[in-house]
Enzyme design. Structure first.
Site, PDB file in Angstrom:
ATOM      1  N   ASP A  63       2.544   4.292   0.986  1.00  0.00           N
ATOM      2  CA  ASP A  63       3.103   2.934   1.067  1.00  0.00           C
ATOM      3  C   ASP A  63       4.446   2.872   1.804  1.00  0.00           C
ATOM      4  OD1 ASP A  63       1.350   1.027  -0.326  1.00  0.00           O
ATOM      5  OD2 ASP A  63       1.618   2.356  -2.044  1.00  0.00           O
ATOM      6  N   GLU A  68      10.877  -2.575   2.407  1.00  0.00           N
ATOM      7  CA  GLU A  68      11.625  -3.577   1.635  1.00  0.00           C
ATOM      8  C   GLU A  68      11.823  -3.154   0.174  1.00  0.00           C
ATOM      9  OE1 GLU A  68       9.519  -7.289   0.447  1.00  0.00           O
ATOM     10  OE2 GLU A  68      11.394  -8.245   0.934  1.00  0.00           O
ATOM     11  N   ASP A  69      10.824  -2.440  -0.366  1.00  0.00           N
ATOM     12  CA  ASP A  69      10.877  -2.134  -1.803  1.00  0.00           C
ATOM     13  C   ASP A  69      11.891  -1.061  -2.169  1.00  0.00           C
ATOM     14  OD1 ASP A  69       8.954  -4.019  -2.571  1.00  0.00           O
ATOM     15  OD2 ASP A  69       7.396  -2.744  -1.713  1.00  0.00           O
ATOM     16  N   ARG A  88       5.820   5.900  -5.256  1.00  0.00           N
ATOM     17  CA  ARG A  88       6.673   5.359  -4.196  1.00  0.00           C
ATOM     18  C   ARG A  88       8.131   5.836  -4.295  1.00  0.00           C
ATOM     19  NH1 ARG A  88       5.925  -0.493  -2.278  1.00  0.00           N
ATOM     20  NH2 ARG A  88       7.062   0.604  -0.656  1.00  0.00           N
ATOM     21  N   ARG A 133       6.576  -4.261 -11.699  1.00  0.00           N
ATOM     22  CA  ARG A 133       7.335  -3.189 -11.036  1.00  0.00           C
ATOM     23  C   ARG A 133       8.818  -3.165 -11.444  1.00  0.00           C
ATOM     24  NH1 ARG A 133       4.519  -1.601  -6.266  1.00  0.00           N
ATOM     25  NH2 ARG A 133       2.331  -1.567  -6.918  1.00  0.00           N
ATOM     26  N   HIS A 163       5.002  -9.282  -6.660  1.00  0.00           N
ATOM     27  CA  HIS A 163       6.469  -9.352  -6.601  1.00  0.00           C
ATOM     28  C   HIS A 163       6.936 -10.809  -6.585  1.00  0.00           C
ATOM     29  CE1 HIS A 163       6.300  -5.270  -4.377  1.00  0.00           C
ATOM     30  NE2 HIS A 163       6.911  -5.044  -5.523  1.00  0.00           N
ATOM     31  N   CYS A 250       7.868  -7.269   3.534  1.00  0.00           N
ATOM     32  CA  CYS A 250       7.798  -5.875   3.050  1.00  0.00           C
ATOM     33  C   CYS A 250       8.064  -4.835   4.116  1.00  0.00           C
ATOM     34  CB  CYS A 250       6.406  -5.545   2.510  1.00  0.00           C
ATOM     35  SG  CYS A 250       5.591  -6.863   1.706  1.00  0.00           S
TER      36      CYS A 250
HETATM   37  C1  CIR Z   1       2.456  -1.475  -3.360  1.00  0.00           C
HETATM   38  O1  CIR Z   1       1.614  -1.841  -4.178  1.00  0.00           O
HETATM   39  O2  CIR Z   1       3.554  -1.048  -3.708  1.00  0.00           O
HETATM   40  C2  CIR Z   1       2.118  -1.570  -1.896  1.00  0.00           C
HETATM   41  N1  CIR Z   1       0.739  -1.292  -1.693  1.00  0.00           N
HETATM   42  C3  CIR Z   1       2.460  -2.943  -1.348  1.00  0.00           C
HETATM   43  C4  CIR Z   1       3.921  -3.235  -1.413  1.00  0.00           C
HETATM   44  C5  CIR Z   1       4.258  -4.526  -0.789  1.00  0.00           C
HETATM   45  N2  CIR Z   1       5.665  -4.738  -0.839  1.00  0.00           N
HETATM   46  C6  CIR Z   1       6.247  -5.916  -0.978  1.00  0.00           C
HETATM   47  O3  CIR Z   1       5.580  -6.910  -1.176  1.00  0.00           O
HETATM   48  N3  CIR Z   1       7.566  -5.956  -0.979  1.00  0.00           N
END
Ligand code: CIR
Length: 261
Positions: A63, A68-69, A88, A133, A163, A250
C-alpha cells in the site's frame, strides 16, 4: 515558474495486489496500468505548481503508494503516523527521512494508531476521524502536539467508510464536499456544504491544490455540482488504484513551499 508546493509521492509497488481492503471486494489490479495512471496524476500535480519528491518503489509494502496515510504535514511541523493496519507501519520510515529536509518532525506512538486519511485540516481547524484505523489515544497525542500551535481539534465518528476523507474533503476556501450518508455535515458548520450525488458514494474525496481540484473521472454527476459552484476541476483517472481502496488525496502529501523549506 517557481514551485509553490511540494508533493511527496511514491511509486506503485509491484505487490499492490496484496493491499489492505476493508470496504471493497478484491479484484485483480493491473500494475502497469496503475503505474501509468499514477504517473499521469503526478504530471497534474507538477502542472499545478508542485515540485515532486518521488520516493522509490517499496516492493514489499503493497500500500506504499498511498503516502497520505503516513504523515500529517502542517506549516509548523510534520507528524509521522502509526498506521492502523500493521502491514503499513513500515511505510513511515522513508517518509520521515524525506520530511526531515522540510519540517521538524514528531511522531505518533503505540498504543495510538492513526492514518493520515483520517485527518482533514481546514485552516486552523483539524478534524480527525475516529475510525477502524484511528483510535482515541492517537487523537489525544495529536491534540497535545497541535493545540499549543493554535489548532482546534474535533474528533468525528467514522464507521461506514475507511477514512474521514472518504466522506469529506475541502473543495474551496469555505466549502466542503460531503457524503452525508457517511458523515454528519453539521460538524463542519459554518462552512458551505456541497453534497455528493447519492448515486456516487465514493465521490467526496477531492484534492485541492491552490484554486484547482484534482478530481476523479468516475463521478460525473458530482463533478457537475462542483462545476456549477465555479470550482475548476482537473480530471484524473485513478480507477486502477481505486481497486486498492485508494483515491486522489491518498496518493500524495502536498504542502506549501515555505521560507524554511
Ligand atoms: C488501505 O486499506 O490502507 C489501502 N488499501 C488504501 C488506503 C487509502 N488511503 C487513503 O484513503 N488515505
Amino acid at each position: 515558474m517557481d514551485a509553490r508546493y511540494r508533493a511527496i509521492t511514491r511509486e506503485v509497488s509491484g505487490s499492490i495486489g496484496r493491499c489492505e481492503l476493508t470496504h471493497v471486494p478484491r479484484v485483480a489490479i493491473d500494475v502497469d496500468r496503475a503505474r501509468e495512471q499514477h504517473t499521469a496524476y503526478e504530471r497534474i500535480l507538477v502542472r499545478l505548481g508542485c515540485e515532486l519528491v518521488r520516493l522509490s518503489e517499496a516492493p514489499d509494502l503493497p500500500d506504499s503508494v498511498f503516502v497520505e496515510d503516513t504523515a500529517i504535514i502542517l506549516d509548523e511541523l510534520a507528524i509521522t503516523t502509526h498506521p492502523g493496519a500493521v502491514s503499513r507501519r513500515a511505510e513511515c520510515r522513508a517518509i520521515e527521512m524525506a520530511l526531515r529536509s522540510f519540517r521538524e518532525t514528531a511522531c505518533i506512538r503505540s498504543p495510538g494508531t492513526i492514518d493520515g486519511g483520517d485527518v482533514l485540516v481546514l485552516g486552523r481547524r483539524m478534524f480527525i476521524g475516529r475510525s477502524g484505523r484511528t483510535n482515541a489515544d492517537a487523537i489525544k497525542q495529536v491534540r497535545r502536539i497541535v493545540e499549543p500551535l493554535g489548532y482546534q481539534v474535533t474528533a468525528v465518528e467514522v464507521s461506514a467508510c475507511l477514512h474521514l476523507k472518504s466522506a469529506v474533503t475541502g473543495v474551496a476556501e469555505s466549502a466542503v464536499l460531503v457524503n452525508d450518508a457517511w458523515i454528519d455535515p453539521a460538524c463542519f458548520a459554518p462552512l458551505d456544504i456541497v453534497r455528493i450525488d447519492p448515486s456516487e458514494p465514493y465521490a467526496a474525496n477531492a484534492l485541492r491544490i491552490g484554486d484547482r481540484l484534482v478530481y476523479p473521472l468516475d463521478f460525473p454527476r458530482t463533478a457537475e455540482r462542483l462545476i456549477k459552484r465555479g470550482i475548476h476541476l482537473e480530471p484524473v483517472d485513478l480507477s486502477e488504484l481505486a481497486k486498492a481502496e485508494g483515491a486522489v488525496t491518498c496518493c500524495s502529501l502536498v504542502f506549501p513551499v515555505s521560507a524554511r523549506s
